[in-house]
Design a protein around this motif. Structure first.
Motif, PDB file in Angstrom:
ATOM      1  N   VAL A  49     -32.386  13.546  -2.801  1.00  6.88           N
ATOM      2  CA  VAL A  49     -33.287  14.535  -3.285  1.00  6.88           C
ATOM      3  C   VAL A  49     -33.046  14.711  -4.722  1.00  6.88           C
ATOM      4  O   VAL A  49     -32.103  14.555  -5.006  1.00  6.88           O
ATOM      5  CB  VAL A  49     -33.399  16.119  -2.605  1.00  6.88           C
ATOM      6  N   PHE A  66     -35.627  19.968   2.176  1.00 11.28           N
ATOM      7  CA  PHE A  66     -34.704  19.158   2.809  1.00 11.28           C
ATOM      8  C   PHE A  66     -35.098  18.888   3.903  1.00 11.28           C
ATOM      9  O   PHE A  66     -34.978  17.604   4.441  1.00 11.28           O
ATOM     10  CB  PHE A  66     -33.540  20.195   3.000  1.00 11.28           C
ATOM     11  N   LEU A  70     -35.706  14.856   4.614  1.00  8.22           N
ATOM     12  CA  LEU A  70     -35.138  14.294   6.165  1.00  8.22           C
ATOM     13  C   LEU A  70     -36.005  13.599   6.931  1.00  8.22           C
ATOM     14  O   LEU A  70     -35.704  12.542   7.335  1.00  8.22           O
ATOM     15  CB  LEU A  70     -34.139  15.221   6.877  1.00  8.22           C
ATOM     16  N   VAL A  85     -28.788  15.321   3.591  1.00 10.35           N
ATOM     17  CA  VAL A  85     -29.457  15.437   2.339  1.00 10.35           C
ATOM     18  C   VAL A  85     -28.212  15.471   1.265  1.00 10.35           C
ATOM     19  O   VAL A  85     -27.097  15.824   1.324  1.00 10.35           O
ATOM     20  CB  VAL A  85     -30.281  16.695   2.077  1.00 10.35           C
TER      21      VAL A  85
END
Length: 171
Positions: A49, A66, A70, A85
């Motif tokens: 990220v 998140f 994913l 993450v």
């Protein structure tokens, strides 16, 4: 002040350096396997990220991001078997918690991660917090509390470093 790290595994325990406040300690410690759960294993994948400038750092939006990262990684790259993450950013430097306080949104963001140190320079923060070219730390702007506190830190010869962190698959 640097040193080499060491890690050893036996049938019953791991031996290595502890991470305290995201920094490795000098002392090698024993960690009994029966006291620990493995969060990520060799070969487990992750969704990387990035935090864009001006991102909404409310807990709700972080969790949503998140989950989205994913989900997309699992859908488009199932071969990576994403189980966490991962992020590398100056925003994960644990000293920011002390600088900004308990109620800061950046502090809330930091607390999502299991952090670990990485090789870092002290300049990555400038592209985000102080993006304009400057002559000296003394000339940095102080128009936000973050900028004011970071300027004070750099004038004292202290820095903000890039740290990495993972958020295990809790979604």
């Amino acid at each position: 002040g640097s040193f080499s790290s060491d890690f050893r595994e036996t049938d019953d325990a791991y031996y290595g350096r502890a991470i305290e406040k995201s920094l490795a300690t000098r002392e090698i410690r024993e960690y009994k396997k029966c006291d620990w759960d493995v969060l990520l294993d060799a070969g487990d994948g992750f969704a990387g990220v990035h935090i864009p400038r001006g991102a909404d750092l409310t807990d709700e939006k972080i969790t949503e991001s998140f989950k989205l990262a994913l989900g997309k990684t699992r859908k488009h790259y199932p071969e990576f078997a994403a189980k966490a993450v991962c992020c590398a950013s100056w925003m994960l430097d644990p000293s920011l918690e002390e600088i900004l306080g308990e109620k800061s949104k950046i502090t809330g963001f930091i607390r999502h991660f299991v952090k670990y140190p990485m090789k870092s320079n002290e300049t990555s923060i400038f592209g985000f917090v102080f993006p304009k070219i400057f002559d000296s730390y003394a000339s940095l702007p102080e128009d936000t509390s973050l900028r004011r506190k970071l300027k004070e830190r750099y004038l004292r010869g202290e820095y903000i470093h890039t740290f990495s962190g993972v958020v295990p698959d809790i979604y």
